[in-house]
Design a protein around this motif. Structure first.
Motif, PDB file in Angstrom:
ATOM      1  N   PHE A 182       0.817  -1.215   0.000  1.00  0.00           N
ATOM      2  CA  PHE A 182       0.000   0.000   0.000  1.00  0.00           C
ATOM      3  C   PHE A 182       0.850   1.264   0.000  1.00  0.00           C
ATOM      4  N   PHE A 183       2.179   1.118   0.016  1.00  0.00           N
ATOM      5  CA  PHE A 183       3.073   2.254  -0.199  1.00  0.00           C
ATOM      6  C   PHE A 183       4.383   1.728  -0.769  1.00  0.00           C
ATOM      7  N   CYS A 184       5.246   2.632  -1.204  1.00  0.00           N
ATOM      8  CA  CYS A 184       6.513   2.244  -1.833  1.00  0.00           C
ATOM      9  C   CYS A 184       7.538   1.900  -0.768  1.00  0.00           C
ATOM     10  N   ASP A 185       7.610   0.635  -0.433  1.00  0.00           N
ATOM     11  CA  ASP A 185       8.558   0.151   0.559  1.00  0.00           C
ATOM     12  C   ASP A 185       9.686  -0.596  -0.150  1.00  0.00           C
ATOM     13  N   ILE A 186      10.798  -0.804   0.554  1.00  0.00           N
ATOM     14  CA  ILE A 186      11.979  -1.402  -0.077  1.00  0.00           C
ATOM     15  C   ILE A 186      11.744  -2.830  -0.582  1.00  0.00           C
ATOM     16  N   PRO A 187      11.253  -3.768   0.237  1.00  0.00           N
ATOM     17  CA  PRO A 187      11.133  -5.156  -0.239  1.00  0.00           C
ATOM     18  C   PRO A 187      10.309  -5.326  -1.510  1.00  0.00           C
ATOM     19  N   PRO A 188       9.096  -4.751  -1.611  1.00  0.00           N
ATOM     20  CA  PRO A 188       8.335  -4.943  -2.854  1.00  0.00           C
ATOM     21  C   PRO A 188       8.949  -4.245  -4.065  1.00  0.00           C
ATOM     22  N   GLY A 258       9.417  -4.596  16.767  1.00  0.00           N
ATOM     23  CA  GLY A 258       9.105  -5.987  16.468  1.00  0.00           C
ATOM     24  C   GLY A 258       8.701  -6.187  15.020  1.00  0.00           C
ATOM     25  N   SER A 259       7.752  -5.370  14.551  1.00  0.00           N
ATOM     26  CA  SER A 259       7.282  -5.491  13.164  1.00  0.00           C
ATOM     27  C   SER A 259       8.351  -5.034  12.177  1.00  0.00           C
ATOM     28  N   GLY A 260       9.113  -3.980  12.520  1.00  0.00           N
ATOM     29  CA  GLY A 260      10.152  -3.477  11.624  1.00  0.00           C
ATOM     30  C   GLY A 260      11.290  -4.457  11.433  1.00  0.00           C
ATOM     31  N   ILE A 261      11.753  -5.075  12.518  1.00  0.00           N
ATOM     32  CA  ILE A 261      12.857  -6.037  12.433  1.00  0.00           C
ATOM     33  C   ILE A 261      12.455  -7.252  11.605  1.00  0.00           C
ATOM     34  N   ILE A 262      11.249  -7.748  11.824  1.00  0.00           N
ATOM     35  CA  ILE A 262      10.788  -8.922  11.060  1.00  0.00           C
ATOM     36  C   ILE A 262      10.673  -8.585   9.580  1.00  0.00           C
ATOM     37  N   THR A 263      10.185  -7.385   9.264  1.00  0.00           N
ATOM     38  CA  THR A 263       9.984  -6.988   7.866  1.00  0.00           C
ATOM     39  C   THR A 263      11.303  -6.869   7.106  1.00  0.00           C
ATOM     40  N   TYR A 264      12.289  -6.190   7.702  1.00  0.00           N
ATOM     41  CA  TYR A 264      13.505  -5.855   6.960  1.00  0.00           C
ATOM     42  C   TYR A 264      14.644  -6.859   7.119  1.00  0.00           C
ATOM     43  N   LEU A 265      14.649  -7.637   8.191  1.00  0.00           N
ATOM     44  CA  LEU A 265      15.790  -8.515   8.440  1.00  0.00           C
ATOM     45  C   LEU A 265      15.504  -9.995   8.228  1.00  0.00           C
ATOM     46  N   ARG A 266      14.244 -10.373   8.041  1.00  0.00           N
ATOM     47  CA  ARG A 266      13.991 -11.797   7.805  1.00  0.00           C
ATOM     48  C   ARG A 266      14.242 -12.129   6.333  1.00  0.00           C
ATOM     49  N   PRO A 267      14.610 -13.390   6.028  1.00  0.00           N
ATOM     50  CA  PRO A 267      14.834 -13.800   4.635  1.00  0.00           C
ATOM     51  C   PRO A 267      13.570 -13.642   3.802  1.00  0.00           C
ATOM     52  N   LYS A 268      13.737 -13.197   2.549  1.00  0.00           N
ATOM     53  CA  LYS A 268      12.602 -12.965   1.661  1.00  0.00           C
ATOM     54  C   LYS A 268      12.291 -14.206   0.822  1.00  0.00           C
ATOM     55  N   THR A 269      11.007 -14.452   0.604  1.00  0.00           N
ATOM     56  CA  THR A 269      10.553 -15.520  -0.273  1.00  0.00           C
ATOM     57  C   THR A 269       9.557 -14.933  -1.259  1.00  0.00           C
ATOM     58  N   LYS A 270       9.155 -15.747  -2.227  1.00  0.00           N
ATOM     59  CA  LYS A 270       8.192 -15.259  -3.233  1.00  0.00           C
ATOM     60  C   LYS A 270       6.838 -14.929  -2.608  1.00  0.00           C
ATOM     61  N   ASP A 271       6.518 -15.584  -1.506  1.00  0.00           N
ATOM     62  CA  ASP A 271       5.199 -15.401  -0.887  1.00  0.00           C
ATOM     63  C   ASP A 271       5.233 -14.445   0.299  1.00  0.00           C
ATOM     64  N   SER A 272       6.321 -13.683   0.452  1.00  0.00           N
ATOM     65  CA  SER A 272       6.442 -12.829   1.633  1.00  0.00           C
ATOM     66  C   SER A 272       5.773 -11.470   1.461  1.00  0.00           C
ATOM     67  N   GLY A 273       5.278 -11.165   0.250  1.00  0.00           N
ATOM     68  CA  GLY A 273       4.680  -9.850  -0.002  1.00  0.00           C
ATOM     69  C   GLY A 273       3.478  -9.570   0.878  1.00  0.00           C
ATOM     70  N   GLY A 274       2.580 -10.560   1.006  1.00  0.00           N
ATOM     71  CA  GLY A 274       1.393 -10.379   1.836  1.00  0.00           C
ATOM     72  C   GLY A 274       1.744 -10.205   3.301  1.00  0.00           C
ATOM     73  N   THR A 275       2.731 -10.967   3.764  1.00  0.00           N
ATOM     74  CA  THR A 275       3.176 -10.853   5.157  1.00  0.00           C
ATOM     75  C   THR A 275       3.792  -9.486   5.421  1.00  0.00           C
ATOM     76  N   ASP A 276       4.622  -8.997   4.486  1.00  0.00           N
ATOM     77  CA  ASP A 276       5.230  -7.668   4.629  1.00  0.00           C
ATOM     78  C   ASP A 276       4.164  -6.588   4.705  1.00  0.00           C
ATOM     79  N   LYS A 277       3.111  -6.751   3.929  1.00  0.00           N
ATOM     80  CA  LYS A 277       2.031  -5.763   3.913  1.00  0.00           C
ATOM     81  C   LYS A 277       1.348  -5.688   5.278  1.00  0.00           C
TER      82      LYS A 277
END
Length: 312
Positions: A182-188, A258-277
């Motif tokens: 819903f906004f321009c974030d780094i992972p997506p 808590g939410s910031g560390i999980i978003t930016y430091l956890r390993p990324k997968t193809k299905d992580s977009g919904g979780t990041d949101k």
């Protein structure tokens, strides 16, 4: 992670993006619009009220409330970098955003996020000085020093985050222009880039460690010493009062970090977009929403200041 570049004739360099936000729930668009509009109004009123109280009430001119007033102003800026565009997208169903606007939004969010990390660490240091070194507190936490700490929190992340934003948007975006966020974030955004993004991913981790993990560890050290000091207090009433002044800040720290560390430091997968949101909702919307409630409901000074203001 190396992505093979497409043939030159098939290469399309996107000049705008599409923020998908909650497009996968078309029947809920109006409900979501009303929900987030109400949340935005509550955030503006709540944080704006705390900021106003810390400026006009003489009893709230102490270091703790100087930091709290700045934190409330920061939360207002932080949520205003994302929510208005999301509301416009839900209202108009036009989800396009130019590359320049997307870069500007990301840069603002990153700078404000870094400021919040530093300011939360400064607030923890203030509580540490007040509880663990009460005799030195007035000498150390002068008005001038508080202003310097606040100014440092605001400006420290600016050059690094501008550089990181420039580095990310210097990449070619040629696979798709649909951002599952819903906004321009780094992972997506990085997931849409072509070519070798390993350097960019490493920079994201390095910056996250410097601007998220380091302040978080400083907060943990401060609260470790605070809790140790509180437990040594002879009076149960004194312990309860000391814990009460720290618990509000700890709740905000857990929500945001808590939410910031999980978003930016956890390993990324193809299905992580919904979780990041979903996780992004915590540090961009829920923390600013709960901040006034957490600090006002548990703080007698703020409640008394609000009563005086309403009486006037």
């Amino acid at each position: 992670m190396k992505v093979e570049n497409p043939p030159e004739e098939n290469l399309t360099r996107w000049m705008d993006f599409v923020l998908l936000d909650f497009a996968d729930a078309p029947r809920l668009q109006w409900f979501l619009f009303i929900l987030f509009l109400v949340i935005y109004i509550i955030i503006l009123l709540g944080n704006g009220t705390i900021f106003l109280l810390t400026k006009v009430d003489p009893n709230l001119q102490t270091p703790m409330y100087i930091f709290l007033g700045n934190f409330s102003f920061l939360e207002t800026c932080y949520v205003s970098a994302t929510l208005p565009r999301m509301l416009a997208n839900l209202w108009t169903q036009r989800r396009t955003i130019s590359l320049v606007a997307c870069a500007a939004q990301m840069c603002c969010v990153l700078i404000l996020g870094a400021t919040e990390c530093f300011l939360l660490a400064v607030m923890a240091y203030d509580r540490y000085m007040a509880i663990c070194n009460p005799l030195h507190y007035p000498l150390v936490m002068t008005y001038k020093f508080c202003v310097q700490l606040v100014a440092g929190s605001w400006v420290s992340g600016i050059p690094v985050q501008i550089g990181q934003t420039y580095q990310i948007f210097s990449l070619p975006f040629c696979s798709s222009n649909r951002i599952n966020h819903f906004f321009c974030d780094i992972p997506p955004i990085l997931s849409l880039a072509c070519g070798d993004i390993l350097v960019n991913q490493m920079m994201v981790y390095i910056v996250a460690v410097l601007f998220v993990m380091v302040p978080f560890l400083l907060i943990l050290v401060s609260y470790g010493k605070i809790i140790s000091t509180i437990l040594k207090l002879p009076s149960a009433t004194g312990r309860a009062k000391a814990f009460s002044t720290c618990s509000s800040h700890l709740v905000v720290v857990v929500l945001f970090f808590g939410s910031g560390i999980i978003t930016y430091l956890r390993p990324k997968t193809k299905d992580s977009g919904g979780t990041d949101k979903v996780l992004s909702l915590f540090y961009t919307i829920l923390t600013p929403l709960f901040n006034p409630l957490i600090y006002s409901l548990r703080n007698k000074d703020v409640i008394m200041a609000l009563r005086k203001l309403l009486c006037k």
